[in-house]
Design a protein around this motif. Structure first.
Motif, mmCIF file in Angstrom:
data_model
loop_
_atom_site.group_PDB
_atom_site.id
_atom_site.type_symbol
_atom_site.label_atom_id
_atom_site.label_comp_id
_atom_site.label_asym_id
_atom_site.label_seq_id
_atom_site.Cartn_x
_atom_site.Cartn_y
_atom_site.Cartn_z
ATOM 1 N N HIS A 33 0.842 -1.192 0.000
ATOM 2 C CA HIS A 33 0.000 0.000 0.000
ATOM 3 C C HIS A 33 0.879 1.245 0.000
ATOM 4 O O HIS A 33 1.918 1.289 0.668
ATOM 5 C CB HIS A 33 -0.913 0.009 1.229
ATOM 6 C CG HIS A 33 -1.928 -1.090 1.212
ATOM 7 N ND1 HIS A 33 -3.224 -0.898 0.801
ATOM 8 C CD2 HIS A 33 -1.824 -2.403 1.543
ATOM 9 C CE1 HIS A 33 -3.881 -2.041 0.878
ATOM 10 N NE2 HIS A 33 -3.055 -2.974 1.330
ATOM 11 N N TYR A 35 1.140 5.457 0.558
ATOM 12 C CA TYR A 35 0.572 6.646 1.206
ATOM 13 C C TYR A 35 1.389 7.848 0.763
ATOM 14 O O TYR A 35 2.631 7.813 0.779
ATOM 15 C CB TYR A 35 0.615 6.499 2.727
ATOM 16 C CG TYR A 35 0.270 7.777 3.463
ATOM 17 C CD1 TYR A 35 -1.032 8.264 3.468
ATOM 18 C CD2 TYR A 35 1.256 8.505 4.142
ATOM 19 C CE1 TYR A 35 -1.345 9.439 4.130
ATOM 20 C CE2 TYR A 35 0.951 9.672 4.817
ATOM 21 C CZ TYR A 35 -0.356 10.145 4.802
ATOM 22 O OH TYR A 35 -0.661 11.316 5.447
ATOM 23 N N GLU A 105 -2.055 -0.580 4.647
ATOM 24 C CA GLU A 105 -2.385 0.838 4.514
ATOM 25 C C GLU A 105 -2.162 1.570 5.832
ATOM 26 O O GLU A 105 -1.649 2.698 5.853
ATOM 27 C CB GLU A 105 -3.839 0.985 4.054
ATOM 28 C CG GLU A 105 -4.231 2.391 3.671
ATOM 29 C CD GLU A 105 -5.590 2.443 2.998
ATOM 30 O OE1 GLU A 105 -6.044 3.569 2.711
ATOM 31 O OE2 GLU A 105 -6.211 1.382 2.761
#
Length: 717
Positions: A33, A35, A105
């Motif tokens: 994930h 970010y 995440e």
């Protein structure tokens, strides 16, 4: 017959049952994930980045900065001026600086919070009117992005010959797209070794080009697929998550997903351009518009995005849908350190409609002419010249839309002293402005005996998949059961251009029609219409060349003059009249839209229900623009402080379709996606004036603004 019917949307059952897999729902084994760590400053130097804590955080795989980019660190639909990841400098609050890639995440976000960025403050520019003073340079060469002029006739002479001259200033603000689904996507290396990205997007082929530049990788090694998409309105035309995903996949070799929260979407996505419009209109005593002059100033934020496009389109549309002999427009767009302003439904024309429709109502009152009559007097029609001196020789149904509304306008009755009625008219060029904007598609006869429609059109909820299938079925005289619609995938689709500018039904629909004509000719020769099945024909022809039939269409335009904007910027235009009834609570300033009558010249309605649905949606968005939607830079964070219309706000709506067929369109069709929005805010403001006597020149006209304006009007009286 398929065209002109209320066909069910081909995706309706699946969506009702919750079956489509949106990009935020996609998952893969071993998926990482990403970010995005963003700037907390509107304008600053990056003097240092300390990622040690983040890199030491359990589960973090990599921190990616601009130094890791193998290709070009820039993108943009008009000019490649916006960095994927900031390099030495940030120019707006929310600008991406780096990507944290982690096993989950939550880990990526928590690690991202530990990144320390050292800034060196630079003075910021938040007002386009101070952007040109040179005290702060956002880019080398100054802060004015562009200037476009439109000149037709002699406006000064027109004003001298006018019996009534009205001059007002209008202002609009930033508006967020507020699509239901935020930006998201996933990337991986596919079975063929290609870098694949599946995302919520409005243009797969453009995204592939930008990824190619970012990674210094040939386009043939990249694949972009459109996932089921929960709305766009222009906000998914620019690159959103695709570049970050592709870069992370390329550098880690593992699948990577990036999903924005609503707060990240508000912070990062482009907005509707705020416009400051100084507008002057001259009228003869008979109500004819003798001259229009406009000076329009826009704020594009720190990067171009679609700023130049909006700058030109508002110049071309500045006189509104009226036959005006003398027009002078100066349209300017400036860089600021506000959010990036980009494509949003209407490309500046909804803001502009507030000005020209308000002026017409004011003139009607001064001259003692009915507001509908003054519009009929000046309406563009067959034989008229637009502001860019384009002769309208066909499909110009504005007078007919006025006639559809006329019985309701003449028969209006106030239920109370605070009931008001308003009209709004519009015209809108279908497709991109003065440039080539073609579409391609192809048909394939499959071994199952079906026609596969390969189109690069991104259906973002507007129903284009259904419309293209209807055009195909009508032309080939087949059933929708005989059609297969493969996904929008650059590996198997032609470039259809973006799902924007109300262009897909008109342009891509015509490309599908052209392909279908070729297929029909072939099928006729093979005996399809005299007994053979598609399966029979496939079996008899399968040893020959692939059974493909290509279609292509590029609307006939000539561009516009660089100094005067005279020319043929669009092959065809949409026209509309909308009448709105409102109730105003004078104690609170609350305005409720009660009823809307909407008449649109759509050329030909391929799917009547779908066209009406677009108009309903446009009315809703126009209500938001008029009454409640206001994004305040560096303050608006989420839906807690950004208001959009809900089902409870919707009025009664009656739609009337005018079908003044466009000869270059598929079965006469034009577009309606943006026209449905454009006149609505203007009609509401005119209705508020009718109800209260107050002319609101700034949007949104929320309860506080309206209450203050009513109190001011009362004290001045």
């Amino acid at each position: 017959m398929h065209v002109g019917q209320d066909a069910d949307r081909i995706d309706v059952l699946a969506k009702v049952l919750g079956r489509p897999i949106f990009s935020g729902d996609l998952d893969m084994p071993g998926m990482l994930h990403g970010y995005i760590v963003r700037s907390t400053r509107p304008h600053a130097e990056i003097r240092g980045i300390d990622a040690r804590e983040a890199l030491a955080f359990p589960g973090v795989v990599r921190v990616i900065t601009s130094a890791d980019i193998p290709g070009e660190n820039s993108y943009g639909i008009i000019k490649k001026d916006q960095p994927f990841l900031a390099q030495g400098r940030v120019r707006f609050t929310g600008e991406p600086i780096l990507i944290v890639v982690a096993e989950t995440e939550e880990i990526a976000r928590r690690a991202g919070e530990k990144i320390k960025v050292k800034y060196g403050e630079i003075g910021a520019v938040f007002d386009p009117f101070s952007a040109g003073d040179g005290s702060v340079q956002i880019h080398d060469g100054g802060n004015r992005l562009c200037l476009r002029r439109l000149i037709k006739g002699d406006s000064e002479k027109g004003f001298r010959e006018s019996d009534c001259v009205i001059e007002r200033t209008f202002r609009t603000t930033w508006v967020d797209h507020a699509f239901l689904e935020t930006e998201s996507g996933i990337g991986w290396i596919d079975e063929a070794g290609k870098l694949a990205v599946c995302s919520s997007t409005q243009n797969t082929h453009y995204k592939r080009k930008e990824i190619s530049r970012l990674l210094a990788m040939p386009e043939e090694r990249i694949r972009v697929i459109q996932a089921a998409t929960g709305g766009g309105f222009g906000g998914k035309l620019d690159v959103t998550v695709e570049g970050f995903i592709a870069l992370a996949v390329h550098l880690t070799g593992r699948p990577v997903a990036v999903r924005y929260t609503r707060e990240e979407s508000f912070l990062s996505n482009t907005k509707r351009h705020p416009l400051h419009i100084e507008y002057k209109t001259g009228f003869t005593k008979e109500g004819r518009i003798a001259a229009v002059s406009a000076r329009i100033t826009g704020d594009t934020g720190p990067y171009i995005s679609y700023g130049e496009v909006v700058c030109l389109r508002v110049a071309v549309h500045a006189a509104g849908p009226y036959d005006v002999p003398n027009v002078s427009v100066e349209s300017r767009m400036f860089y600021t350190n506000n959010p990036v302003a980009g494509a949003m439904r209407g490309f500046g024309v909804p803001q502009l409609a507030l000005a020209h429709e308000s002026q017409l109502d004011e003139a009607a009152g001064i001259l003692g002419i009915d507001p509908l009559d003054i519009r009929m007097i000046n309406a563009l029609r067959k034989g008229s010249l637009t502001a860019s001196s384009q002769l309208l020789s066909h499909s110009a149904g504005l007078p007919e839309t006025l006639k559809k509304i006329e019985p309701f306008w003449r028969g209006r009755r106030k239920r109370s002293e605070t009931t008001g009625f308003g009209l709004g008219c519009m015209y809108y060029g279908i497709g991109n402005t003065g440039v080539s904007n073609p579409s391609s598609s192809y048909l394939r006869l499959t071994e199952e005996g079906k026609i596969a429609l390969h189109s690069g059109v991104c259906d973002i909820g507007q129903g284009s998949d259904t419309v293209l299938c209807q055009i195909l079925c009508e032309t080939l005289d087949i059933s929708p059961r005989d059609v297969v619609l493969p996904p929008c995938d650059t590996d198997i689709s032609r470039d259809a251009g973006s799902s924007s500018a109300s262009r897909q039904t008109y342009i891509s629909g015509r490309a599908v029609y052209e392909a279908a004509l070729k297929a029909r000719s072939f099928l006729e020769a093979q005996g399809f219409y005299s007994g053979k099945t598609l399966k029979d024909i496939y079996e008899s022809e399968k040893e020959k060349a692939p059974l493909l039939f290509e279609g292509y269409f590029d609307p006939p335009t000539t561009g516009v003059d660089s100094e005067t904007s005279q020319g043929v910027p669009y092959a065809t235009y949409g026209f509309a009249t909308q009448m709105t009834e409102v109730d105003v609570d004078k104690a609170t300033g609350e305005c409720r839209v009660v009823r809307v009558h909407a008449a649109h010249d759509v050329g030909r309605a391929i799917n009547v229900r779908n066209v009406k649905g677009q108009i309903y949606g446009g009315i809703a968005m126009g209500m938001g623009l008029a009454l409640m939607e206001e994004f305040i830079p560096r303050k608006t964070k989420s839906f807690d402080d950004y208001y959009i219309p809900t089902s409870m706000d919707m009025p009664e709506i009656e739609v009337f379709l005018v079908e003044d067929e466009e000869p270059t369109g598929p079965y006469g069709a034009k577009g309606v996606g943006e026209p449905a929005l454009i006149p609505q805010a203007a009609a509401i403001v005119n209705a508020i004036r009718d109800a209260t006597g107050v002319r609101m020149n700034e949007l949104p006209c929320d309860p506080e603004r309206l209450k203050i304006a009513m109190e001011k009007e009362g004290s001045e009286r």
